[in-house]
Structures are given as structure tokens and as C-alpha cells.
Design a protein around this motif. Structure first.
Motif, PDB file in Angstrom:
ATOM      1  N   LEU A  71       0.828  -1.207   0.000  1.00  0.00           N
ATOM      2  CA  LEU A  71       0.000   0.000   0.000  1.00  0.00           C
ATOM      3  C   LEU A  71       0.862   1.257   0.000  1.00  0.00           C
ATOM      4  CD1 LEU A  71      -2.767  -1.111   2.511  1.00  0.00           C
ATOM      5  CD2 LEU A  71      -2.969  -0.875   0.037  1.00  0.00           C
ATOM      6  N   GLN A  97       3.657   1.398  -1.444  1.00  0.00           N
ATOM      7  CA  GLN A  97       4.424   1.372  -2.680  1.00  0.00           C
ATOM      8  C   GLN A  97       5.920   1.330  -2.443  1.00  0.00           C
ATOM      9  OE1 GLN A  97       2.828   2.170  -6.361  1.00  0.00           O
ATOM     10  NE2 GLN A  97       2.314   0.427  -5.097  1.00  0.00           N
ATOM     11  N   LEU A 130       3.607  -4.263 -21.089  1.00  0.00           N
ATOM     12  CA  LEU A 130       3.442  -2.837 -21.387  1.00  0.00           C
ATOM     13  C   LEU A 130       2.046  -2.605 -21.957  1.00  0.00           C
ATOM     14  CD1 LEU A 130       6.872  -2.088 -23.094  1.00  0.00           C
ATOM     15  CD2 LEU A 130       6.235  -1.780 -20.708  1.00  0.00           C
ATOM     16  N   PHE A 131       1.551  -1.396 -21.729  1.00  0.00           N
ATOM     17  CA  PHE A 131       0.226  -1.051 -22.255  1.00  0.00           C
ATOM     18  C   PHE A 131       0.403  -0.562 -23.677  1.00  0.00           C
ATOM     19  CE2 PHE A 131      -0.827  -2.013 -18.257  1.00  0.00           C
ATOM     20  CZ  PHE A 131      -1.475  -1.114 -17.426  1.00  0.00           C
ATOM     21  N   ARG A 137      -0.290   3.061 -24.778  1.00  0.00           N
ATOM     22  CA  ARG A 137       0.519   4.178 -24.309  1.00  0.00           C
ATOM     23  C   ARG A 137       1.889   4.118 -24.970  1.00  0.00           C
ATOM     24  NH1 ARG A 137       0.028   5.910 -18.463  1.00  0.00           N
ATOM     25  NH2 ARG A 137      -2.192   5.731 -17.985  1.00  0.00           N
ATOM     26  N   LEU A 146       3.216   5.516 -15.745  1.00  0.00           N
ATOM     27  CA  LEU A 146       2.022   4.946 -15.112  1.00  0.00           C
ATOM     28  C   LEU A 146       2.063   4.956 -13.585  1.00  0.00           C
ATOM     29  CD1 LEU A 146      -0.712   3.439 -15.318  1.00  0.00           C
ATOM     30  CD2 LEU A 146       0.594   1.320 -15.442  1.00  0.00           C
ATOM     31  N   PRO A 147       3.081   4.355 -12.944  1.00  0.00           N
ATOM     32  CA  PRO A 147       3.056   4.359 -11.479  1.00  0.00           C
ATOM     33  C   PRO A 147       3.128   5.768 -10.908  1.00  0.00           C
ATOM     34  CG  PRO A 147       5.142   3.468 -12.292  1.00  0.00           C
ATOM     35  CD  PRO A 147       4.259   3.657 -13.478  1.00  0.00           C
ATOM     36  N   GLU A 164       1.739   8.434 -12.252  1.00  0.00           N
ATOM     37  CA  GLU A 164       0.387   8.994 -12.329  1.00  0.00           C
ATOM     38  C   GLU A 164      -0.422   8.545 -11.135  1.00  0.00           C
ATOM     39  OE1 GLU A 164       0.092   8.535 -17.119  1.00  0.00           O
ATOM     40  OE2 GLU A 164      -1.621   7.872 -15.941  1.00  0.00           O
ATOM     41  N   LEU A 165      -0.281   7.253 -10.816  1.00  0.00           N
ATOM     42  CA  LEU A 165      -1.063   6.707  -9.719  1.00  0.00           C
ATOM     43  C   LEU A 165      -0.671   7.339  -8.393  1.00  0.00           C
ATOM     44  CD1 LEU A 165      -1.152   2.948 -10.696  1.00  0.00           C
ATOM     45  CD2 LEU A 165      -2.913   4.653 -10.989  1.00  0.00           C
ATOM     46  N   ARG A 224      10.148   1.082 -15.769  1.00  0.00           N
ATOM     47  CA  ARG A 224       8.887   1.361 -15.097  1.00  0.00           C
ATOM     48  C   ARG A 224       8.926   0.930 -13.645  1.00  0.00           C
ATOM     49  NH1 ARG A 224       3.863  -1.657 -17.544  1.00  0.00           N
ATOM     50  NH2 ARG A 224       5.104  -3.400 -16.788  1.00  0.00           N
ATOM     51  N   GLN A 247      -0.743  -7.440 -16.687  1.00  0.00           N
ATOM     52  CA  GLN A 247      -1.122  -6.050 -16.442  1.00  0.00           C
ATOM     53  C   GLN A 247      -1.933  -5.926 -15.157  1.00  0.00           C
ATOM     54  OE1 GLN A 247      -3.052  -4.892 -20.058  1.00  0.00           O
ATOM     55  NE2 GLN A 247      -1.126  -4.585 -21.151  1.00  0.00           N
ATOM     56  N   LEU A 259       0.364  -6.229 -12.228  1.00  0.00           N
ATOM     57  CA  LEU A 259       1.133  -4.994 -12.087  1.00  0.00           C
ATOM     58  C   LEU A 259       0.318  -3.963 -11.322  1.00  0.00           C
ATOM     59  CD1 LEU A 259       3.792  -3.633 -13.133  1.00  0.00           C
ATOM     60  CD2 LEU A 259       2.367  -2.606 -14.890  1.00  0.00           C
ATOM     61  N   SER A 273       0.149  -4.702  -7.765  1.00  0.00           N
ATOM     62  CA  SER A 273       1.373  -4.347  -7.047  1.00  0.00           C
ATOM     63  C   SER A 273       1.412  -2.852  -6.776  1.00  0.00           C
ATOM     64  CB  SER A 273       2.612  -4.785  -7.834  1.00  0.00           C
ATOM     65  OG  SER A 273       2.904  -3.845  -8.848  1.00  0.00           O
ATOM     66  N   TYR A 274       0.649  -2.068  -7.560  1.00  0.00           N
ATOM     67  CA  TYR A 274       0.548  -0.634  -7.302  1.00  0.00           C
ATOM     68  C   TYR A 274      -0.549  -0.323  -6.304  1.00  0.00           C
ATOM     69  CZ  TYR A 274       3.275   0.077 -11.608  1.00  0.00           C
ATOM     70  OH  TYR A 274       4.227   0.068 -12.580  1.00  0.00           O
ATOM     71  N   ALA A 275      -1.159  -1.356  -5.733  1.00  0.00           N
ATOM     72  CA  ALA A 275      -2.285  -1.176  -4.813  1.00  0.00           C
ATOM     73  C   ALA A 275      -3.337  -0.253  -5.424  1.00  0.00           C
ATOM     74  CB  ALA A 275      -1.781  -0.610  -3.470  1.00  0.00           C
ATOM     75  N   THR A 282      -9.591   2.555 -10.490  1.00  0.00           N
ATOM     76  CA  THR A 282      -8.403   2.935 -11.248  1.00  0.00           C
ATOM     77  C   THR A 282      -8.065   1.879 -12.289  1.00  0.00           C
ATOM     78  OG1 THR A 282      -7.568   3.958  -9.243  1.00  0.00           O
ATOM     79  CG2 THR A 282      -6.016   3.714 -11.054  1.00  0.00           C
ATOM     80  N   LYS A 338      -7.713   2.641 -16.186  1.00  0.00           N
ATOM     81  CA  LYS A 338      -6.417   2.645 -16.844  1.00  0.00           C
ATOM     82  C   LYS A 338      -6.077   1.374 -17.607  1.00  0.00           C
ATOM     83  CE  LYS A 338      -4.324   6.323 -14.292  1.00  0.00           C
ATOM     84  NZ  LYS A 338      -4.290   7.305 -15.369  1.00  0.00           N
TER      85      LYS A 338
END
Lengths: 267, 296, 257
Positions: free
Chosen positions: A79, A81, A92-93, A96, A104-105, A107-108, A152, C152, C155, C158-160, C165, C169
């Protein structure tokens, strides 16, 4: 720093517990990883090394035992991070660009646009893919995509990096190159790394310690300490390198034959 | 891995959910009847709520009961018998159209796989063909057919209906077969090349088996399309004896006998289900030679 | 895609089309085919030109029916897909229904609708189109939203990241190609459904009715003129959907070239 980066005590994991198809993946794991250490988990298929990594990442919960990351329970670490993760597929997305994938991370975490872009470009510099910042993922080769995935994972410069056979899908030469790159990045950033692999040379080349695991149910049967000093292109030719490889190999074989009695005949 | 027990369990669950969803639709119908405006209503000024009185929306049980009562006052034939006969008639026409459509679709797909030029030239028209409402041309087809003789025998009017059914059926088959025949990966084709196999051998041994899994959903669509084609062609050519005619007739009597049209609609639905069932049976008969699907 | 191939894909069908029309014209002239059997392309063109206002009016009616149904069906289908991807029971209930709808000639329901609404209403046809479009969009978008790449998802875990979201995303962008596949199918389907619905009674003001009445009064060339308009309408809808796809998901279309 005295707080261990990762502390695992009495860990075990059983899948489908209580049901007829229950599987004991891990048994009685105790492991302490110091900050800045590079530790590999190696073992035959199905020995639970990926499961162990996922337990550290809190992507799954243990059946018994505890996992502590940076002094906190694994869940809190996730939580908060505290780690970055790289998988066997780059993941990968495709909608994007390369740079945006790295963002990405960030942004979050609510970073603003300029800061995100700067960081993404810095990470791309680190993995030497700066000129591909605004390309699309499918335009890159497998190895390059993995490098982006690693960039990333490092995006918010976590203290801990968890990697699940990230080079598994690459050819040997690219693999060796990526190992060198990972080593270089690691020494620049001082990240703690827990690395799952089933390649002995890879484990030895990259790690400070190699944790050897037995076939299912996985136990940590041996820990090989690798003291090869700073890695260079010549490291792979050094006598000491081969000695360590042999040591790991023997430990793995010992697991294979230990339970069955005497070893098989030498070919 | 899907072992016998769990697979049957999954099928049972799906069947139960299907029944549950039908019950849900029927309940929604009855619920609306209960709370909806009797003479229809407006939402935001537009008259989009249907009337709930019994002459517009009969109760579900009335619809089912109607099957057993006589078709026409004083007649000895029940509605059930009448729609069953109509459905049987239409289904045979649809089957003929379906068979023809399959053949045409397959041939087209094979030609398009063999000759890339043909594929480039024809594919847009194949796609476009479905925007041509041939159904609307049904009367035209009938007038053409009056001047045609097929293998010495005069063109029967029912053949026009089947032709239109075939027209609607060939498209899904052609597209599905094309995709399926092109689906084997490079390695398989190269292997055949290394055996100096002819194009036809590769077709039989590699492309066709690979195409089956793409063909089955396409065949299901084609089956239903042929039913739709048959029904609408019957209506537009004025063909008697089929379910299309009955639907039209009964809907004209709807103000006096509201439940009757529903019986015909249900019968039409059953035809569609039977066609789909035939394709599923075909699929199952082939499955003996195909590897079991492993659950990921 | 090489330049050569691109040229081929445009030229080949055009050449085929022109050849086909010329052969048609020749056939009618040489064989002295009577106009009530098969009219010449040139006669059809003449009809198109002289009747153009009527044709446009009829096309507008059918087109409006198709468009209303397309928009409504897509909107409801999207909502349904979101709900179904989030709540398993909804998906389990609606999926068998979708399979069943695909297995029956659902168009016959128009006769039922005609009875439920006023005789001058366009609602029965629009409702029919809405239903047909709904199922196409629902099935495809649900598949897209639930069919996400495992890596994905891990992943994001892992970003909680929250479910919301992850939806925004990962699931949504993943689902876009599926949505556009559905839209392309639904666009031409909406036009055809709008015509065919006219066969089951109700207002006699669309292209379907005009085509039938022309043929039954032996005005073949005029009938074909309306048919041509119908094709054009279907093509316009499809091209609009295909263009929307190119604009919204350029990465998908670039990948395949």
C-alpha cells in the motif's frame, strides 16, 4: 541501516487449503535480506520461487508465517508502494507510448505532468532507450520492452525491486547484456533486489547470495554466498565464477537426489 | 483441466442460468404490466411506453395457454398444431437455404484463400452484399424465377425463399471459413511445404481442421440467418404454409386475439433454437477427434 | 502494408465493380432482357436521379430509425457491459440470454411491438434496432472488459490500485478494440434491421416499404434505385463506424498494417 529490507519467518503457503486438490507450495521459509543486497531464488520448476516472490509482493497471502518489508507487514509495504516489480512478460500497455508506460506508477501517485515526464526520461536514460521515448511498445523488440518494464519498475526509485524471471523470454546474448545492465543500474541506485530465475549462471552473475530451493514443497535448502566483487565482462570467464556455479549446481542436485538416496550414475 | 464431472456441472449451471434469464424476462414483462400505464405513456414527452392492457400485452400464461385452444373459432385444429406445421414448413426451407449458403460460403472462402487477387477484389463485395436487402428483392427474385428452369424441372416458388435464406447464410460462413482457413500459423504450412505437399493436400490436412473452430460459431450465425431469411422471404413473397405467413396473419388479428401472435413468435424462436442445436450436435460429433480444451 | 498492396486493395474491387456493371449492362442489351426482369444499370441510374428527393426522404426515415436504435442500443449495451463486468451474477444471467437472442430470428418480435404501440409510432422499429444493437455491444464489450492481460492486472495490484483505477487505466483501453468491432457490426446491422422491421406492418414510410411497393407495381428500375439507396445508407453507417475506430484507437489499426 539495521532494518532488514525483507524479513521472512516461518513462511508457508498451501493452495486450495482444505480441498482435495490442496497443494503445498512452500514450507518453513526463513530468510533475511539486507538492504542493498541482490538475492536470487533458484530451483526447479514448481518449487515455489515465484510464489515466494508474490508473497513478498503481497500479491498473495501466506498460510503461516510472516513477511516483513522495510519493517512493515508486506501488505502495508504494498500500500505504501515500497517496491517495484517486473514480470516475465513486459506487460506494457500498447495504448501508451514507451514514456507514458513508465509514467504509469507516477500517475497513480499523483505526480504532476512535468515531473513525470522528467522522471520517465531519466529512467529511459538509465536503460539507454531515451530515443524511443515516444515510440509505441510494439515497435520495440522483446529485450527492449523488458528494459522499459524495468525502467517502469524503477520509476519512483523504490528501495526494493522484485523480479520474476524477467529475462526468461530473451535469447542468451540479450540475456547476458541485460544482466550487465541490471547490475550497472543496481550499483547506481543501490536497490535491494529479489530475483527469481532458473538459470544458474544468471543467479551467480547477478547475486550476492543465491537461495537454492527444493522441488515442491519448496524449502530453502541452501544459501550460496557469492563474493565475486564488482562484475565485469571478464567475470563470466573467471575461475571463481565457475566454482560458484558448481556450488549452486551441486546444491540443486543434492535436493534432487537427497530424498531418493544415492545419486544417479555419472554420464 | 476440465474433468468430466466439472464440465457437466458447468453445463448444468449454464442451462439453469438460461432458464433463470427467461424467467427474468417473463417477470419483467408481468411487472411492467402491473405498474405500467394502461394506455401507454410518455417519457420526457416521447410516447415510448407501451400499453399494458391485455389486448396489447397479454399475460405470459395466456400466451402459453393459447397453444392448446383452437386456431380459429369452430376449427378443430389447435393453434399449437397450426404453428407447429408452419414451423416445420419454414424450417425445411431454411435448411435448404442453409445448406446452399454453406456450400457457397465455403467455396468463396477457398477461392479467396487460394487467390489473393480474388480476395482483394471480392471481399468488399462480400461485405457489401449484406447491406443489399435482398429480402426486399424477394418479389424480384420470384419474377426472375418464373423464367428459370433448374435441371429441366420448373423452379418452385419455395426455392425463391430458400435462395434468399442462402443469401443471408453464406456471408457468416464465408467470413468464418476465410478466417479459419487462414488461421494455421506459418510453421504448419511450412512443414507441409517441406513435404512437397500440394496446395490441396495442405487444404485438407492443415487448413480445414484448423478452420473448424472458427466455423462452428459462424455456422450458428448462418443457421439463424437462414431462418430469418426464410421467414422474411415468406412474408414478402406472400408464401403460404410457413410460420412467416402465420406471424403476419396473427398480428393482424392481434386486437381481437392478442395472445395468438405470441404463439407464432415462440414457434419461430424454436426453429432458430433447433437450427443452433443441429450445429452444436455437428460440433459435438466432430469433437471426438479434437483435443480436449485445457482450462488455463 | 506495402504501397503496392494498398493500391491493390483499392483498385481490385473498383475494377471488379466496373467490370460487373458493364457486363450487366451488356447482358441486358444483348439478350434483350425485358425491363421487368432485370433493368439496365443505366436505367436504374436514371431512376435514382429523377426520384432523388423521394429516395432521400425514404432513406432519411429508415436512417433515423436505424440511428436512434444504434445510439440507444450502444448506450444501454455499454452500461450493461460495465455492470456485468463488475457483478458476476449479472453476466451469468445476461450471457445465456444473449446466446438465445443470437439463436432465434428475433426480428419477428416487431409484430409483437407493433401491437403494443400506436399504429403510427416509429417506436416498434427503433425498439427492435435497439435490442439487436444492445446484444451485439453488450457481448463484445463485456468480453473486452473481462479479458484483460494477467500481467497487467498483477502490475496494477502491485501498485495497490483501486478497482476504479484499474477499470479506467487498464480494462477500458483494453476493451476499446472490442467495442469498435461491435460498433462496426452493429452499424450495418442497425440499417438492415430498420428495413426488415418494415415488413411486419406499421408505418409505410421507409426504404423497405418503398422497395417492395415499387417491385409489386412492376417498377423494377425504381425498386433497384431504392435498393441502391439502401446499400449506400448501410455503407455510410459502416464507414462512419470504421472511421471512428481509426480515430479512437490508432494504435490498433497501425499495428495491423
Amino acid at each position: 541501516m539495521t532494518t532488514a529490507a525483507v524479513q521472512i519467518a516461518g513462511l508457508s503457503k498451501v493452495f486450495n487449503r482444505g480441498k482435495p486438490n490442496a497443494v503445498s507450495a512452500l514450507v518453513d521459509i526463513d530468510l533475511t535480506i539486507a538492504p542493498g543486497e541482490f538475492v536470487s531464488l533458484i530451483g526447479p520448476s514448481g518449487c515455489g520461487k515465484s510464489t515466494l516472490l508474490r508473497l513478498i509482493a503481497n500479491l498473495t497471502e501466506p498460510t503461516t508465517g510472516t513477511v516483513t518489508v522495510n519493517g512493515k507487514p508486506a501488505r502495508q509495504a504494498r500500500l505504501d508502494q515500497d517496491y517495484g516489480m517486473a514480470f516475465q512478460q513486459a506487460g506494457l500497455f500498447e495504448w501508451r507510448t514507451v514514456a507514458k508506460n513508465i509514467e504509469l506508477p507516477l500517475e497513480l501517485r499523483g505526480w504532476d505532468k512535468t515531473r513525470r515526464r522528467q522522471q520517465a526520461l531519466a529512467m529511459l536514460d538509465l536503460v539507454k532507450l531515451r530515443e524511443f521515448a515516444d515510440h509505441n511498445p510494439w515497435e520495440l523488440s522483446g529485450g527492449m520492452q523488458q528494459r522499459v518494464a524495468i525502467a517502469r519498475a524503477l520509476a519512483f526509485e523504490p528501495g526494493l525491486l522484485l523480479m520474476d524471471e524477467p529475462f526468461g523470454a530473451l535469447d542468451e546474448m540479450t540475456r547476458e547484456h541485460m544482466q550487465g545492465e541490471l547490475n550497472r543500474i543496481r550499483s547506481v541506485m543501490g536497490t535491494t533486489v529479489v530475483f527469481v530465475t532458473h538459470s544458474i549462471p544468471e543467479a551467480v552473475f547477478l547475486s550476492d547470495r543465491v537461495v537454492v530451493m527444493s522441488p515442491r514443497p519448496g524449502r530453502a535448502t541452501a544459501i550460496v554466498v557469492v563474493e565475486l566483487g564488482p562484475r565485469t565482462y571478464d567475470t563470466r570467464e573467471a575461475v571463481e565464477f565457475f566454482k560458484k556455479i558448481t556450488e549452486v549446481r551441486e546444491a540443486l542436485r543434492g535436493n534432487e537426489f537427497g530424498e531418493r538416496g544415492r545419486p544417479a550414475e555419472e554420464i | 483441466m476440465t474433468v468430466g464431472g466439472t464440465k457437466a456441472g458447468a453445463r448444468l449451471r449454464r442451462a439453469l442460468m438460461f432458464v433463470a434469464s427467461l424467467v427474468l424476462v417473463a417477470s419483467a414483462w408481468e411487472l411492467y404490466k402491473l405498474v405500467g400505464p394502461e394506455h401507454g405513456g410518455r417519457v420526457l414527452g416521447a410516447r415510448i411506453l407501451p400499453r399494458t392492457e391485455n389486448s396489447s400485452m397479454p399475460h405470459v400464461w395466456d400466451m402459453l395457454a393459447r397453444f392448446r385452444r383452437p386456431e380459429v373459432r369452430g376449427s378443430s385444429r389447435t393453434v399449437g398444431a397450426a404453428v407447429a406445421a408452419g414451423a416445420w414448413y419454414t424450417m425445411r426451407l431454411a435448411l435448404a437455404g442453409f445448406a446452399l449458403g454453406c456450400v457457397i460460403g465455403l467455396v468463396l472462402a477457398i477461392v479467396m484463400v487460394r487467390f489473393r487477387l480474388a480476395a482483394a477484389a471480392l471481399l468488399p463485395y462480400v461485405v457489401l452484399s449484406q447491406t443489399v436487402p435482398l429480402i426486399a428483392l424477394a418479389p424480384q427474385v420470384v419474377s426472375w424465377s418464373q423464367h428459370l428452369t433448374l435441371l429441366g424441372a420448373k423452379w418452385q416458388p419455395w426455392m425463391s425463399v430458400s435462395t434468399i435464406a442462402a443469401y443471408l447464410a453464406f456471408f457468416p460462413v464465408a467470413v468464418g471459413a476465410l478466417r479459419g482457413l487462414q488461421s494455421p500459423d506459418e510453421n504448419a504450412v511450412e512443414l507441409m511445404d517441406s513435404y512437397a505437399a500440394s496446395w490441396r493436400q495442405t487444404l485438407w490436412k492443415v487448413r480445414f481442421p484448423a478452420a473448424i473452430s472458427h466455423l462452428i460459431p459462424a455456422l450458428k450465425l448462418a443457421g439463424v440467418a437462414s431462418v430469418v431469411g426464410a421467414i422474411v422471404a415468406e412474408i414478402s413473397t406472400g408464401r403460404r404454409g410457413g410460420i412467416g405467413r402465420l406471424i403476419l396473419e396473427y398480428s393482424r388479428e392481434a386486437t381481437s386475439d392478442p395472445a395468438k401472435v405470441f404463439t407464432a413468435v415462440i414457434a419461430a424462436a424454436v426453429i432458430g433454437l433447433v437450427m443452433t442445436g443441429l450445429v452444436v450436435a455437428f460440433d459435438v460429433s466432430l469433437s471426438r477427434h479434437r483435443p480436449r480444451e485445457a482450462a488455463l | 502494408m506495402s504501397r503496392q498492396r494498398r493500391v491493390l486493395l483499392v483498385v481490385a474491387p473498383l475494377v471488379f465493380g466496373v467490370a460487373f456493371l458493364s457486363a450487366w449492362e451488356l447482358f441486358v442489351v444483348v439478350q434483350h432482357v425485358k425491363p421487368f426482369i432485370l433493368p439496365k444499370p443505366s436505367a436504374i441510374w436514371h431512376q435514382i436521379v429523377s426520384n432523388r428527393s423521394l429516395i432521400v426522404e425514404a432513406a432519411r426515415v429508415s436512417g433515423a430509425n436505424a440511428l436512434v436504435g444504434l445510439v440507444a442500443g450502444t448506450a444501454i449495451g455499454l452500461v450493461g457491459a460495465f455492470v456485468a463486468s463488475r457483478f458476476r451474477p449479472v453476466q451469468e444471467l445476461l450471457s445465456p440470454l444473449a446466446v438465445a437472442v443470437n439463436a432465434v430470428p428475433i426480428i419477428v418480435l416487431v409484430s409483437v411491438f407493433n401491437n403494443m404501440f400506436a399504429t403510427t409510432s416509429s417506436i416498434p422499429r427503433r425498439l427492435m434496432v435497439t435490442i439487436v444493437v444492445f446484444f451485439v455491444v453488450f457481448v463484445n464489450v463485456t468480453k473486452g472488459l473481462t479479458n484483460t492481460d494477467q500481467t497487467q492486472l498483477e502490475l496494477m495490484s502491485s501498485y495497490a490500485a483501486s478497482d476504479w483505477t484499474i477499470l479506467r487505466k487498464v480494462r477500458l483501453p483494453n476493451a476499446l478494440p472490442f467495442f469498435f468491432t461491435a460498433l462496426k457490426v452493429a452499424s450495418s446491422l442497425s440499417v438492415i434491421t430498420a428495413f426488415v422491421a418494415e415488413y411486419f406492418g406499421g408505418r409505410q414510410n421507409g426504404l423497405g416499404y418503398k422497395i417492395t411497393s415499387s417491385f409489386t407495381s412492376s417498377k423494377q428500375a425504381q425498386g433497384w434505385a431504392y435498393v441502391a439507396a439502401a446499400c449506400a445508407l448501410g455503407l455510410v453507417f459502416y464507414l462512419a463506424a470504421a472511421t471512428a475506430e481509426r480515430v479512437a484507437i490508432p494504435w490498433e489499426t497501425k499495428k495491423s498494417s
